[in-house]
Write a protein that holds these residues in place. Structure first.
Motif, PDB file in Angstrom:
ATOM      1  N   GLU A 129      92.983  18.721 -22.328  1.00  0.00           N
ATOM      2  CA  GLU A 129      92.848  19.013 -20.903  1.00  0.00           C
ATOM      3  C   GLU A 129      92.456  20.470 -20.687  1.00  0.00           C
ATOM      4  O   GLU A 129      92.961  21.385 -21.347  1.00  0.00           O
ATOM      5  CB  GLU A 129      94.169  18.721 -20.189  1.00  0.00           C
ATOM      6  N   CYS A 130      91.548  20.674 -19.757  1.00  0.00           N
ATOM      7  CA  CYS A 130      91.109  22.022 -19.405  1.00  0.00           C
ATOM      8  C   CYS A 130      92.203  22.742 -18.626  1.00  0.00           C
ATOM      9  O   CYS A 130      92.796  22.181 -17.698  1.00  0.00           O
ATOM     10  CB  CYS A 130      89.829  21.950 -18.570  1.00  0.00           C
ATOM     11  N   ASN A 131      92.465  23.970 -18.991  1.00  0.00           N
ATOM     12  CA  ASN A 131      93.397  24.812 -18.251  1.00  0.00           C
ATOM     13  C   ASN A 131      92.604  25.466 -17.112  1.00  0.00           C
ATOM     14  O   ASN A 131      91.918  26.473 -17.313  1.00  0.00           O
ATOM     15  CB  ASN A 131      94.004  25.863 -19.171  1.00  0.00           C
ATOM     16  N   GLU A 132      92.689  24.888 -15.940  1.00  0.00           N
ATOM     17  CA  GLU A 132      91.860  25.329 -14.815  1.00  0.00           C
ATOM     18  C   GLU A 132      92.171  26.764 -14.399  1.00  0.00           C
ATOM     19  O   GLU A 132      91.285  27.513 -13.987  1.00  0.00           O
ATOM     20  CB  GLU A 132      92.037  24.383 -13.627  1.00  0.00           C
ATOM     21  N   GLU A 133      93.419  27.162 -14.511  1.00  0.00           N
ATOM     22  CA  GLU A 133      93.802  28.529 -14.152  1.00  0.00           C
ATOM     23  C   GLU A 133      93.178  29.534 -15.114  1.00  0.00           C
ATOM     24  O   GLU A 133      92.636  30.569 -14.702  1.00  0.00           O
ATOM     25  CB  GLU A 133      95.325  28.661 -14.167  1.00  0.00           C
ATOM     26  N   LEU A 134      93.223  29.207 -16.404  1.00  0.00           N
ATOM     27  CA  LEU A 134      92.616  30.085 -17.399  1.00  0.00           C
ATOM     28  C   LEU A 134      91.097  30.106 -17.256  1.00  0.00           C
ATOM     29  O   LEU A 134      90.465  31.163 -17.369  1.00  0.00           O
ATOM     30  CB  LEU A 134      93.011  29.622 -18.799  1.00  0.00           C
ATOM     31  N   LEU A 135      90.508  28.953 -16.976  1.00  0.00           N
ATOM     32  CA  LEU A 135      89.066  28.872 -16.765  1.00  0.00           C
ATOM     33  C   LEU A 135      88.644  29.753 -15.597  1.00  0.00           C
ATOM     34  O   LEU A 135      87.666  30.509 -15.697  1.00  0.00           O
ATOM     35  CB  LEU A 135      88.646  27.427 -16.511  1.00  0.00           C
ATOM     36  N   ALA A 136      89.376  29.679 -14.499  1.00  0.00           N
ATOM     37  CA  ALA A 136      89.068  30.495 -13.319  1.00  0.00           C
ATOM     38  C   ALA A 136      89.160  31.982 -13.646  1.00  0.00           C
ATOM     39  O   ALA A 136      88.355  32.793 -13.159  1.00  0.00           O
ATOM     40  CB  ALA A 136      90.010  30.135 -12.181  1.00  0.00           C
ATOM     41  N   GLU A 137      90.127  32.327 -14.481  1.00  0.00           N
ATOM     42  CA  GLU A 137      90.277  33.730 -14.886  1.00  0.00           C
ATOM     43  C   GLU A 137      89.053  34.205 -15.664  1.00  0.00           C
ATOM     44  O   GLU A 137      88.525  35.300 -15.420  1.00  0.00           O
ATOM     45  CB  GLU A 137      91.541  33.884 -15.730  1.00  0.00           C
ATOM     46  N   HIS A 138      88.591  33.377 -16.598  1.00  0.00           N
ATOM     47  CA  HIS A 138      87.386  33.725 -17.373  1.00  0.00           C
ATOM     48  C   HIS A 138      86.168  33.851 -16.457  1.00  0.00           C
ATOM     49  O   HIS A 138      85.358  34.780 -16.604  1.00  0.00           O
ATOM     50  CB  HIS A 138      87.111  32.657 -18.430  1.00  0.00           C
ATOM     51  N   ILE A 139      86.033  32.927 -15.516  1.00  0.00           N
ATOM     52  CA  ILE A 139      84.883  32.947 -14.601  1.00  0.00           C
ATOM     53  C   ILE A 139      84.916  34.198 -13.734  1.00  0.00           C
ATOM     54  O   ILE A 139      83.887  34.857 -13.532  1.00  0.00           O
ATOM     55  CB  ILE A 139      84.864  31.671 -13.741  1.00  0.00           C
ATOM     56  N   ASN A 140      86.070  34.550 -13.228  1.00  0.00           N
ATOM     57  CA  ASN A 140      86.191  35.740 -12.388  1.00  0.00           C
ATOM     58  C   ASN A 140      85.870  37.013 -13.166  1.00  0.00           C
ATOM     59  O   ASN A 140      85.237  37.940 -12.639  1.00  0.00           O
ATOM     60  CB  ASN A 140      87.591  35.827 -11.792  1.00  0.00           C
ATOM     61  N   LYS A 141      86.301  37.059 -14.414  1.00  0.00           N
ATOM     62  CA  LYS A 141      85.993  38.229 -15.242  1.00  0.00           C
ATOM     63  C   LYS A 141      84.501  38.324 -15.520  1.00  0.00           C
ATOM     64  O   LYS A 141      83.920  39.416 -15.473  1.00  0.00           O
ATOM     65  CB  LYS A 141      86.778  38.159 -16.555  1.00  0.00           C
ATOM     66  N   LEU A 142      83.862  37.178 -15.780  1.00  0.00           N
ATOM     67  CA  LEU A 142      82.423  37.200 -16.020  1.00  0.00           C
ATOM     68  C   LEU A 142      81.668  37.583 -14.754  1.00  0.00           C
ATOM     69  O   LEU A 142      80.683  38.328 -14.802  1.00  0.00           O
ATOM     70  CB  LEU A 142      81.942  35.842 -16.529  1.00  0.00           C
ATOM     71  N   ALA A 143      82.147  37.116 -13.607  1.00  0.00           N
ATOM     72  CA  ALA A 143      81.509  37.482 -12.339  1.00  0.00           C
ATOM     73  C   ALA A 143      81.520  38.995 -12.154  1.00  0.00           C
ATOM     74  O   ALA A 143      80.515  39.589 -11.715  1.00  0.00           O
ATOM     75  CB  ALA A 143      82.222  36.792 -11.178  1.00  0.00           C
ATOM     76  N   ALA A 144      82.629  39.626 -12.486  1.00  0.00           N
ATOM     77  CA  ALA A 144      82.721  41.084 -12.358  1.00  0.00           C
ATOM     78  C   ALA A 144      81.739  41.773 -13.305  1.00  0.00           C
ATOM     79  O   ALA A 144      81.109  42.779 -12.938  1.00  0.00           O
ATOM     80  CB  ALA A 144      84.148  41.540 -12.638  1.00  0.00           C
ATOM     81  N   LYS A 145      81.609  41.251 -14.506  1.00  0.00           N
ATOM     82  CA  LYS A 145      80.646  41.821 -15.447  1.00  0.00           C
ATOM     83  C   LYS A 145      79.219  41.660 -14.932  1.00  0.00           C
ATOM     84  O   LYS A 145      78.387  42.566 -15.067  1.00  0.00           O
ATOM     85  CB  LYS A 145      80.776  41.141 -16.814  1.00  0.00           C
ATOM     86  N   LEU A 146      78.942  40.503 -14.329  1.00  0.00           N
ATOM     87  CA  LEU A 146      77.588  40.257 -13.827  1.00  0.00           C
ATOM     88  C   LEU A 146      77.250  41.121 -12.617  1.00  0.00           C
ATOM     89  O   LEU A 146      76.074  41.339 -12.322  1.00  0.00           O
ATOM     90  CB  LEU A 146      77.403  38.770 -13.521  1.00  0.00           C
ATOM     91  N   ASP A 147      78.264  41.632 -11.937  1.00  0.00           N
ATOM     92  CA  ASP A 147      77.994  42.626 -10.893  1.00  0.00           C
ATOM     93  C   ASP A 147      77.368  43.874 -11.516  1.00  0.00           C
ATOM     94  O   ASP A 147      76.473  44.494 -10.937  1.00  0.00           O
ATOM     95  CB  ASP A 147      79.286  42.989 -10.156  1.00  0.00           C
ATOM     96  N   GLY A 148      77.846  44.231 -12.715  1.00  0.00           N
ATOM     97  CA  GLY A 148      77.227  45.340 -13.431  1.00  0.00           C
ATOM     98  C   GLY A 148      75.800  45.011 -13.839  1.00  0.00           C
ATOM     99  O   GLY A 148      74.903  45.860 -13.741  1.00  0.00           O
TER     100      GLY A 148
END
Length: 216
Positions: A129-148
């Motif tokens: 099963e996918c850990n949706e909370e952990l997945l969201a954390e990874h996505i949010n971190k990547l979003a911040a990097k993509l702002d750069g």
């Protein structure tokens, strides 16, 4: 002797190398390594790749692993054919900007894209099963990097400047996996990051990538 690429047919790291070979018009033979049957962990394989990972290349007896090292080797050996993907080392500033861009990919993009892929895609593949909370954390971190990335791309066409390099191509396999297979749309959000979206469309629609993205 034709270069041999040993790896998984749909493995993003293997496809990274295949993409670069296609961009440079380098003929190669693909040798399937059956990861599902753990062929990459056999004593014979470990003699070539001591970490038991895919891919590696055999170029007339010269064995090389780690995809970014392979990419640099191919780009340098075949500098005069296909698309130029690495600066001339005598141009110190352009080379420094290329290495900066390559480091950006390796440290700011790849770990998070890989984490998203593992959580969303690999877990589904193994029935976990996918850990949706952990997945969201990874996505949010990547979003911040993509702002750069957006800040960089607002000033230039590619990650290292105005010319396509390996630093751009290194993104493509895992970027494709999270965008198309995992449904994470960060790279194609032209409202929040129009310059990233423009860059991603450019590098992910190249004929060399389209020739290998479906598998080897």
């Amino acid at each position: 002797m034709v270069l041999k690429l040993y790896g998984g047919a749909h493995s993003p790291p293997t496809l990274r190398v295949a993409h670069i070979l296609k961009e440079k018009n380098v003929p190669f033979d693909f040798v399937l390594v059956n990861v599902a049957e753990k062929q990459h962990k056999t004593p014979e394989y470990l003699q070539k790749q001591p970490f038991g990972q895919v891919p590696y290349i055999d170029d007339d007896g010269f064995i090389l692993y780690e995809t970014r090292a392979i990419g640099r080797y191919i780009a340098l050996k075949y500098r005069d054919q296909g698309v130029p993907l690495i600066p001339d080392a005598s141009d110190l500033r352009t080379t420094a900007l290329f290495e900066q861009a390559a480091s950006v990919e390796q440290n700011n993009f790849d770990p998070l894209a890989l984490s998203i892929g593992l959580e969303k895609l690999y877990n589904a593949f193994i029935g976990k099963e996918c850990n949706e909370e952990l997945l969201a954390e990874h996505i949010n971190k990547l979003a911040a990097k993509l702002d750069g990335y957006e800040a960089i791309m607002s000033k230039q066409k590619y990650l290292a400047g105005e010319v396509l390099t390996l630093a751009d191509l290194f993104h493509v396999p895992f970027g494709t996996a999270i965008t198309e297979a995992a449904g994470v749309k960060l790279l194609i959000d032209d409202e929040k990051r129009p310059n990233v979206a423009r860059w991603w469309k450019d590098i992910s629609s190249r004929p060399a990538w389209l020739a290998v993205k479906g598998g080897l």
